[in-house]
Motif scaffolding. Structure first.
Motif, PDB file in Angstrom:
ATOM      1  N   ILE A 168       0.825  -1.214   0.000  1.00 39.01           N
ATOM      2  CA  ILE A 168       0.000   0.000   0.000  1.00 39.01           C
ATOM      3  C   ILE A 168       0.859   1.264   0.000  1.00 39.01           C
ATOM      4  CG2 ILE A 168      -1.705   1.306   1.347  1.00 39.01           C
ATOM      5  CD1 ILE A 168      -2.744  -1.460   2.313  1.00 39.01           C
ATOM      6  N   ASN A 169       1.981   1.218   0.688  1.00 42.64           N
ATOM      7  CA  ASN A 169       2.842   2.410   0.741  1.00 42.64           C
ATOM      8  C   ASN A 169       3.404   2.790  -0.630  1.00 42.64           C
ATOM      9  OD1 ASN A 169       2.623   2.917   3.507  1.00 42.64           O
ATOM     10  ND2 ASN A 169       4.213   1.416   4.000  1.00 42.64           N
ATOM     11  N   ARG A 170       3.408   1.819  -1.551  1.00 42.66           N
ATOM     12  CA  ARG A 170       3.934   2.084  -2.899  1.00 42.66           C
ATOM     13  C   ARG A 170       2.810   2.398  -3.896  1.00 42.66           C
ATOM     14  NH1 ARG A 170       9.346   0.119  -3.467  1.00 42.66           N
ATOM     15  NH2 ARG A 170      10.135  -0.133  -1.361  1.00 42.66           N
ATOM     16  N   ASP A 171       1.570   2.001  -3.582  1.00 41.51           N
ATOM     17  CA  ASP A 171       0.500   2.060  -4.578  1.00 41.51           C
ATOM     18  C   ASP A 171       0.208   3.492  -5.027  1.00 41.51           C
ATOM     19  OD1 ASP A 171      -1.553   0.328  -5.940  1.00 41.51           O
ATOM     20  OD2 ASP A 171      -2.833   1.892  -5.123  1.00 41.51           O
ATOM     21  N   GLY A 172       0.234   3.685  -6.335  1.00 44.43           N
ATOM     22  CA  GLY A 172      -0.058   4.999  -6.901  1.00 44.43           C
ATOM     23  C   GLY A 172       1.068   5.997  -6.776  1.00 44.43           C
ATOM     24  N   THR A 173       2.221   5.568  -6.236  1.00 43.10           N
ATOM     25  CA  THR A 173       3.323   6.506  -5.980  1.00 43.10           C
ATOM     26  C   THR A 173       4.372   6.517  -7.083  1.00 43.10           C
ATOM     27  OG1 THR A 173       4.689   4.859  -4.837  1.00 43.10           O
ATOM     28  CG2 THR A 173       3.085   6.085  -3.497  1.00 43.10           C
ATOM     29  N   LYS A 174       4.366   5.457  -7.915  1.00 45.97           N
ATOM     30  CA  LYS A 174       5.374   5.303  -8.969  1.00 45.97           C
ATOM     31  C   LYS A 174       6.793   5.301  -8.383  1.00 45.97           C
ATOM     32  CE  LYS A 174       3.852   8.769 -11.400  1.00 45.97           C
ATOM     33  NZ  LYS A 174       3.584   9.761 -12.457  1.00 45.97           N
ATOM     34  N   GLN A 175       6.952   4.623  -7.238  1.00 45.24           N
ATOM     35  CA  GLN A 175       8.270   4.526  -6.595  1.00 45.24           C
ATOM     36  C   GLN A 175       8.890   3.138  -6.743  1.00 45.24           C
ATOM     37  OE1 GLN A 175       7.399   5.632  -2.552  1.00 45.24           O
ATOM     38  NE2 GLN A 175       7.504   7.823  -2.975  1.00 45.24           N
ATOM     39  N   SER A 176       8.350   2.342  -7.654  1.00 43.48           N
ATOM     40  CA  SER A 176       8.733   0.941  -7.892  1.00 43.48           C
ATOM     41  C   SER A 176       8.080   0.040  -6.847  1.00 43.48           C
ATOM     42  CB  SER A 176      10.246   0.726  -7.874  1.00 43.48           C
ATOM     43  OG  SER A 176      10.827   1.352  -9.005  1.00 43.48           O
ATOM     44  N   PRO A 177       7.722  -1.181  -7.255  1.00 46.55           N
ATOM     45  CA  PRO A 177       7.109  -2.119  -6.316  1.00 46.55           C
ATOM     46  C   PRO A 177       8.087  -2.514  -5.205  1.00 46.55           C
ATOM     47  CG  PRO A 177       6.763  -2.816  -8.594  1.00 46.55           C
ATOM     48  CD  PRO A 177       7.780  -1.724  -8.627  1.00 46.55           C
ATOM     49  N   ASN A 178       7.524  -3.089  -4.153  1.00 50.97           N
ATOM     50  CA  ASN A 178       8.349  -3.621  -3.074  1.00 50.97           C
ATOM     51  C   ASN A 178       8.754  -5.047  -3.471  1.00 50.97           C
ATOM     52  OD1 ASN A 178       9.405  -4.712  -0.732  1.00 50.97           O
ATOM     53  ND2 ASN A 178       7.999  -3.640   0.617  1.00 50.97           N
ATOM     54  N   PHE A 179       9.823  -5.121  -4.246  1.00 49.09           N
ATOM     55  CA  PHE A 179      10.245  -6.419  -4.783  1.00 49.09           C
ATOM     56  C   PHE A 179      10.696  -7.375  -3.675  1.00 49.09           C
ATOM     57  CE2 PHE A 179      10.860  -3.847  -8.712  1.00 49.09           C
ATOM     58  CZ  PHE A 179      10.030  -4.591  -9.549  1.00 49.09           C
ATOM     59  N   GLU A 180      11.314  -6.827  -2.645  1.00 51.50           N
ATOM     60  CA  GLU A 180      11.824  -7.680  -1.557  1.00 51.50           C
ATOM     61  C   GLU A 180      10.681  -8.412  -0.857  1.00 51.50           C
ATOM     62  OE1 GLU A 180      14.398  -7.359   2.602  1.00 51.50           O
ATOM     63  OE2 GLU A 180      14.103  -5.577   1.356  1.00 51.50           O
ATOM     64  N   GLU A 181       9.647  -7.671  -0.483  1.00 49.58           N
ATOM     65  CA  GLU A 181       8.526  -8.298   0.226  1.00 49.58           C
ATOM     66  C   GLU A 181       7.710  -9.188  -0.713  1.00 49.58           C
ATOM     67  OE1 GLU A 181       6.551  -9.376   3.609  1.00 49.58           O
ATOM     68  OE2 GLU A 181       8.418  -8.246   3.381  1.00 49.58           O
ATOM     69  N   THR A 182       7.590  -8.763  -1.974  1.00 50.22           N
ATOM     70  CA  THR A 182       6.885  -9.598  -2.947  1.00 50.22           C
ATOM     71  C   THR A 182       7.595 -10.936  -3.119  1.00 50.22           C
ATOM     72  OG1 THR A 182       6.161  -7.613  -4.143  1.00 50.22           O
ATOM     73  CG2 THR A 182       5.980  -9.706  -5.300  1.00 50.22           C
ATOM     74  N   THR A 183       8.914 -10.922  -3.125  1.00 52.83           N
ATOM     75  CA  THR A 183       9.689 -12.160  -3.229  1.00 52.83           C
ATOM     76  C   THR A 183       9.436 -13.056  -2.021  1.00 52.83           C
ATOM     77  OG1 THR A 183      11.404 -11.075  -4.536  1.00 52.83           O
ATOM     78  CG2 THR A 183      12.031 -13.106  -3.409  1.00 52.83           C
ATOM     79  N   ASN A 184       9.362 -12.464  -0.835  1.00 49.63           N
ATOM     80  CA  ASN A 184       9.066 -13.246   0.377  1.00 49.63           C
ATOM     81  C   ASN A 184       7.707 -13.925   0.264  1.00 49.63           C
ATOM     82  OD1 ASN A 184      11.470 -12.409   1.530  1.00 49.63           O
ATOM     83  ND2 ASN A 184      10.542 -10.707   2.651  1.00 49.63           N
ATOM     84  N   VAL A 185       6.729 -13.182  -0.253  1.00 48.33           N
ATOM     85  CA  VAL A 185       5.381 -13.734  -0.433  1.00 48.33           C
ATOM     86  C   VAL A 185       5.403 -14.855  -1.477  1.00 48.33           C
ATOM     87  CG1 VAL A 185       3.060 -13.194  -1.316  1.00 48.33           C
ATOM     88  CG2 VAL A 185       4.170 -11.638   0.309  1.00 48.33           C
ATOM     89  N   ALA A 186       6.075 -14.610  -2.587  1.00 45.38           N
ATOM     90  CA  ALA A 186       6.131 -15.596  -3.669  1.00 45.38           C
ATOM     91  C   ALA A 186       6.824 -16.883  -3.224  1.00 45.38           C
ATOM     92  CB  ALA A 186       6.834 -15.002  -4.887  1.00 45.38           C
ATOM     93  N   ASN A 187       7.797 -16.758  -2.325  1.00 43.94           N
ATOM     94  CA  ASN A 187       8.515 -17.936  -1.829  1.00 43.94           C
ATOM     95  C   ASN A 187       7.628 -18.823  -0.968  1.00 43.94           C
ATOM     96  OD1 ASN A 187      10.905 -17.288  -3.116  1.00 43.94           O
ATOM     97  ND2 ASN A 187      11.789 -16.238  -1.358  1.00 43.94           N
ATOM     98  N   VAL A 188       6.624 -18.224  -0.332  1.00 44.99           N
ATOM     99  CA  VAL A 188       5.715 -18.967   0.555  1.00 44.99           C
ATOM    100  C   VAL A 188       4.490 -19.475  -0.207  1.00 44.99           C
ATOM    101  CG1 VAL A 188       4.138 -18.714   2.530  1.00 44.99           C
ATOM    102  CG2 VAL A 188       6.447 -17.752   2.642  1.00 44.99           C
ATOM    103  N   SER A 189       4.030 -18.709  -1.185  1.00 44.86           N
ATOM    104  CA  SER A 189       2.747 -18.974  -1.835  1.00 44.86           C
ATOM    105  C   SER A 189       2.733 -20.268  -2.644  1.00 44.86           C
ATOM    106  CB  SER A 189       2.389 -17.810  -2.762  1.00 44.86           C
ATOM    107  OG  SER A 189       1.185 -18.081  -3.443  1.00 44.86           O
TER     108      SER A 189
END
Length: 239
Positions: A168-189
């Motif tokens: 949410i902190n990145r949404d609509g900000t055009k500051q690039s996605p949170n790749f680190e946290e997304t990777t953590n999620v993808a590793n578990v999912s």
């Protein structure tokens, strides 16, 4: 990798919010139908739609618009926004949506998520919207006090067919996605993950392609503001 141009609908218009704040929104002159037509003409096959009126009311306010987009343009649509009942899921599936996104209602009631996955196999996407590691609900106005990864582990075997992770902190900000946290999620999912929130450039798309268990990425404000050109973006589909 799939690219999902985004259409957020509010009062029959395309809008973009900053960090999900309804008081900090930009309205665009183009209608959702015309915007979908533009995406189709450029060669995109997938579309991410959020009914912001639905997110606020819990009703399928823009069902007619979504139905028209599906039937006019033959796009594969994932749709979310205030979907809180099995009946609402059914309406969107009947309208031709490829995936129905469950967010707040699924986080508040895991059994609703489980029931939806059992009733509609391969049709349910789980939207996990997080701020500082904790899931937010109710149009991002409430903190659920649930850690994203803990909740994901609890529901990982329910049969969700797609996971959409938004910082949410990145949404609509055009500051690039949170790749680190997304990777953590993808590793578990157990299912593939869609990256959402903050896409700013083609470089973000290229970086996403190198991540494991990622199905695609959602691009919104950067398109509307002209930071990413559609011709440039569609080339990444074929790259």
């Amino acid at each position: 990798m799939k690219i999902f141009p985004a259409i957020d609908i509010k009062d029959k218009k395309c809008v973009r919010l900053i960090r999900g704040n309804f008081n900090n929104k930009t309205e665009y002159e183009v209608s959702p139908i015309d915007q979908a037509s533009k995406y189709k003409d450029h060669g995109f096959k997938n579309l991410h739609i959020v009914d912001l009126d639905g997110a606020l009311t819990g009703e399928t306010i823009n069902l007619d618009v979504i139905k028209e987009i599906v039937h006019k343009f033959d796009l594969k649509i994932e749709v979310g926004g205030g979907i809180r009942t099995i009946d609402s899921v059914q309406k969107y599936i009947d309208a031709g949506a490829e995936k129905v996104i469950l967010g707040s209602a699924a986080i508040k009631d895991k059994f609703f998520l489980k029931e939806a996955c059992q009733k509609f196999p391969y049709k349910i996407a789980l939207g996990l919207d997080a701020k500082n590691g904790y899931l937010s609900v109710s149009g991002w106005k409430e903190n659920s006090n649930k850690l994203t990864l803990d909740f994901l582990k609890e529901v990982n075997d329910y049969g969700v067919s797609r996971l959409i992770y938004t910082d949410i902190n990145r949404d609509g900000t055009k500051q690039s996605p949170n790749f680190e946290e997304t990777t953590n999620v993808a590793n578990v999912s157990n299912c593939k993950v869609i990256i959402s929130g903050g896409v700013s450039s083609i470089d973000d798309i290229k970086k996403a392609k190198g991540l494991k268990n990622i199905e695609g990425i959602i691009v919104g404000k950067a398109i509307y503001d002209g930071d990413i050109k559609l011709d440039e973006l569609v080339r990444e589909l074929d790259a």
